[in-house]
Structure formats: C-alpha cells, structure tokens
Motif scaffolding. Structure first.
Motif, PDB file in Angstrom:
ATOM      1  N   UNK A  75       0.844  -1.203   0.000  1.00 10.49           N
ATOM      2  CA  UNK A  75       0.000   0.000   0.000  1.00 10.49           C
ATOM      3  C   UNK A  75       0.878   1.252   0.000  1.00 10.49           C
ATOM      4  N   UNK A  76       1.858   1.284   0.901  1.00 15.25           N
ATOM      5  CA  UNK A  76       2.667   2.487   1.097  1.00 15.25           C
ATOM      6  C   UNK A  76       3.459   2.840  -0.160  1.00 15.25           C
ATOM      7  N   UNK A  77       4.036   1.827  -0.792  1.00 16.07           N
ATOM      8  CA  UNK A  77       4.800   2.068  -2.012  1.00 16.07           C
ATOM      9  C   UNK A  77       3.900   2.603  -3.126  1.00 16.07           C
ATOM     10  N   UNK A  78       2.703   2.062  -3.226  1.00 14.30           N
ATOM     11  CA  UNK A  78       1.768   2.490  -4.267  1.00 14.30           C
ATOM     12  C   UNK A  78       1.253   3.895  -3.983  1.00 14.30           C
ATOM     13  N   UNK A  79       0.944   4.179  -2.731  1.00 12.32           N
ATOM     14  CA  UNK A  79       0.463   5.515  -2.367  1.00 12.32           C
ATOM     15  C   UNK A  79       1.510   6.573  -2.664  1.00 12.32           C
ATOM     16  N   UNK A  80       2.787   6.259  -2.425  1.00 18.47           N
ATOM     17  CA  UNK A  80       3.857   7.216  -2.707  1.00 18.47           C
ATOM     18  C   UNK A  80       3.899   7.569  -4.187  1.00 18.47           C
ATOM     19  N   UNK A  81       3.728   6.578  -5.053  1.00 17.00           N
ATOM     20  CA  UNK A  81       3.735   6.839  -6.496  1.00 17.00           C
ATOM     21  C   UNK A  81       2.473   7.577  -6.926  1.00 17.00           C
ATOM     22  N   UNK A  82       1.325   7.187  -6.393  1.00 21.16           N
ATOM     23  CA  UNK A  82       0.073   7.860  -6.728  1.00 21.16           C
ATOM     24  C   UNK A  82       0.085   9.325  -6.293  1.00 21.16           C
ATOM     25  N   UNK A  83       0.843   9.627  -5.247  1.00 22.66           N
ATOM     26  CA  UNK A  83       0.939  11.004  -4.777  1.00 22.66           C
ATOM     27  C   UNK A  83       1.544  11.918  -5.833  1.00 22.66           C
ATOM     28  N   UNK A  84       2.413  11.376  -6.701  1.00 21.71           N
ATOM     29  CA  UNK A  84       2.961  12.171  -7.797  1.00 21.71           C
ATOM     30  C   UNK A  84       1.861  12.574  -8.783  1.00 21.71           C
ATOM     31  N   UNK A  85       0.930  11.657  -9.054  1.00 25.03           N
ATOM     32  CA  UNK A  85      -0.208  12.013  -9.907  1.00 25.03           C
ATOM     33  C   UNK A  85      -1.044  13.119  -9.254  1.00 25.03           C
ATOM     34  N   UNK A  86      -1.255  12.992  -7.949  1.00 25.59           N
ATOM     35  CA  UNK A  86      -2.034  14.006  -7.234  1.00 25.59           C
ATOM     36  C   UNK A  86      -1.394  15.378  -7.378  1.00 25.59           C
ATOM     37  N   UNK A  87      -0.059  15.439  -7.311  1.00 19.35           N
ATOM     38  CA  UNK A  87       0.639  16.719  -7.390  1.00 19.35           C
ATOM     39  C   UNK A  87       0.530  17.367  -8.756  1.00 19.35           C
ATOM     40  N   UNK A  88       0.197  16.589  -9.780  1.00 17.66           N
ATOM     41  CA  UNK A  88      -0.016  17.149 -11.108  1.00 17.66           C
ATOM     42  C   UNK A  88      -1.502  17.366 -11.416  1.00 17.66           C
ATOM     43  N   UNK A  89      -2.370  17.052 -10.455  1.00 12.52           N
ATOM     44  CA  UNK A  89      -3.805  17.186 -10.676  1.00 12.52           C
ATOM     45  C   UNK A  89      -4.368  16.119 -11.582  1.00 12.52           C
ATOM     46  N   UNK A  90      -3.713  14.947 -11.651  1.00 14.20           N
ATOM     47  CA  UNK A  90      -4.107  13.889 -12.581  1.00 14.20           C
ATOM     48  C   UNK A  90      -5.005  12.855 -11.907  1.00 14.20           C
ATOM     49  N   UNK A  91      -5.884  12.256 -12.713  1.00 10.53           N
ATOM     50  CA  UNK A  91      -6.754  11.167 -12.254  1.00 10.53           C
ATOM     51  C   UNK A  91      -6.093   9.833 -12.584  1.00 10.53           C
ATOM     52  N   UNK A  92      -5.888   8.951 -11.606  1.00  7.49           N
ATOM     53  CA  UNK A  92      -5.194   7.678 -11.862  1.00  7.49           C
ATOM     54  C   UNK A  92      -5.980   6.756 -12.781  1.00  7.49           C
TER      55      UNK A  92
END
Length: 327
Positions: A75-92
């Motif tokens: 979970x933690x590893x995936x959340x860290x990567x998904x956070x980069x999408x959040x910082x660009x305003x992107x929808x996963x």
C-alpha cells in the motif's frame, strides 16, 4: 525523477546531493531528457494528457519488514507513487509494479502467505482506493525487498512545480507531522497510537484534492515527500521565485511542534501555489468538498530559495530527506 513534456533541458532544481546527481544526469542526457525533474512525465495523446511517474521503495531505506506488514508495504509504495499524480492534478488509471524478493525470507509475525502475494494485495487495495487498476509488472529475486511502482493517469489541466508567480499564496493540505511521530515511536520501540500508525503505514494520496486545486487555478504543486521545507525549496527553484513560509501557521499533528512538522517527510500532503484571488472562503469550499483543511502558510515573492519566519523572526528551515547527503 520524472519528465515533463517540453523545454530544452531539466527543470531548475534546488539544493541537495540527490539533486546534484540529477543535474549531472540531465546534462548527460541533453535533449533526450528534456523537461526532466517534475513529479510526472506529461505526454500529449490526441486531446488528452497522459501523466506517468515511477517510484521505488527499498527495504532499509523506505520501509522495514519488522515495522510493517507486507500488505502495508505494498500500500505504502503504491500511495507514494500515486501522490505524484495528485501533485499534477491527474486522475489515476492504473499501476505497473515490479517486486524484488530475497529468497524465502519472511516478515514479522506468523504469516504463512507468500510475501509477493501480500505485497500485491496491498498494491491492489491502494489502487482500488483511487479507482485505478493493476495493469501488470515483474517479479525478480533481489538481495532486499523492493517495490517499484509506475503509475499512469490523465490530467485535464496538468499543474507543474514551475508555475508559481510572485504574489501567489502558498497553501498546504491536511496536517503535517504524523509521519514523524510514527517514525520516532517505531525507532525507539514506543507504543504507537493507531492514528499515527495509519498515517505512516497507509498514507492517503491526495488525488481528489489535487484535481480540485487544479480546477480552481493552482499555479504550482508538489507533494510533501522529503519534508515541507525541502519540497518548498524545490517548488521555489522550479518556479524561479522565493517562497516565504510562516512557521506559526503550519497545521501540525497533535503534539508536534510546527518546526518538527516542517521537517517531517513522507507526509504526502500537497503544497500548492494559488493566485491572490484564492481566499479563505475558497479554502472553506475545499474543506466541504474534500474533507481536508487547506491552510495558507506563506507566499511567493520575487527572488530565490525559501525564507522561513517564526512569528516574524527569521529562522533556519529544517533539513529534509536527502538520498545522497554531503555530495
């Protein structure tokens, strides 16, 4: 290290040994690596923008198997990567995952299930949490556990680190310092409160918050992975502005001083530069829509670097995490 879709070279980076190495890599790549240095690569495909990022979590650096279950590691590893999408305003859209396994080692406790299966169960749970799918990956033998996550998303209005302007307000989502509380307790063997453990083991990528802020005119965003002060320095460098932070305004975790909160890494909240027209009434609308506080903690001015004050008095910003200190 992610790439952008334009420009002639890497983005401007702040101080630190890790970023000295990145500058050398950018120079070696030349035009082949144009736009490197932001949270995500942005690739135009027809009328849409594909956002892509990759994030490696390594045993002994990003996690310990005596602190976390394998599901929590995934979970933690995936959340860290998904956070980069959040910082660009992107929808996963989805994630691709490579997992390294050291033979037949097991984690803490009396687990009988295969670590790879458990790690991927955590990956899948984090992906489902933001409406994404697991699209594929790789499995290898490794001296240590590692989880390398590539995330893909789409951005209607991508937000870079480099768009802040003098006069913009600097805001932060959520509260800071919970990860530091958890890490200190784990290191000393103290009892860890459930809320602090969740903050550390199951961080929330702020995907909905990033999309909301992008729609409301966010000029620049970065997720807080290396600490507020360090990441504010990266936003300042990329945008060629000075970021002024007021320490007493920081929304801190209960029992955490603002200074400790400013140095806490792996928070995965969003630091965002918003235009002057964005006011407290807009922050209240954000809280109603997202369920998180949004706090103004400073401003952007002409200049470079960051300046931190505590009730008006200048103070040295706390150091953030650096993979290669002293270079």
């Amino acid at each position: 290290m992610s790439a952008g879709g334009g420009g002639g070279g890497g983005l401007r980076l702040g101080a630190g040994g890790e970023f000295d190495r990145l500058r050398a890599i950018f120079a070696t790549l030349g035009a082949t690596g144009r736009g490197l240095g932001d949270d995500c690569a942005l690739v135009r495909i027809g009328g849409r923008t594909l956002a892509v990022s990759i994030d490696l979590s390594l045993e002994g650096v990003h996690f310990r198997t005596d602190w976390l279950s394998f599901r929590e590691i995934g979970w933690r590893a995936t959340a860290a990567a998904l956070s980069d999408l959040a910082a660009d305003g992107a929808a996963p859209i989805g994630v691709l995952v490579s997992v390294g396994l050291p033979g037949n080692r097991r984690g803490r406790g009396k687990r009988r299930r295969d670590p790879a299966t458990e790690i991927m169960a955590g990956v899948g749970a984090a992906a489902r949490h933001v409406g994404a799918q697991v699209l594929g990956g790789d499995l290898v033998r490794s001296p240590r556990y590692l989880v390398d996550v590539c995330v893909l998303g789409v951005a209607a209005r991508p937000v870079r680190r480099s768009g802040a302007r003098a006069g913009d307000g600097v805001w932060v989502t959520g509260r800071l310092g919970g990860a530091a509380v958890a890490l200190a307790a784990l290191r000393t063997g103290r009892r860890l409160a459930p809320a602090a453990r969740r903050r550390f083991a199951r961080p929330e990528p702020r995907v909905a918050a990033g999309a909301w802020l992008a729609r409301r005119g966010a000029r620049a965003m970065i997720d807080i992975s290396d600490g507020l002060a360090a990441d504010a320095g990266q936003l300042a460098a990329a945008s060629a502005v000075r970021v002024e932070l007021e320490l007493e305004r920081l929304p801190s975790w209960p029992g955490v001083t603002p200074r400790a909160a400013a140095g806490s890494g792996e928070e995965y909240e969003l630091l965002v530069a918003l235009p002057p027209r964005f006011r407290e009434r807009d922050a209240r609308a954000f809280r109603r829509a997202i369920g998180l506080p949004l706090t103004r903690i400073g401003r952007c001015v002409a200049g470079q670097g960051i300046r931190m004050t505590d009730h008006g008095r200048p103070t040295t910003p706390p150091a953030g995490f650096d993979h290669f200190p002293g270079r």
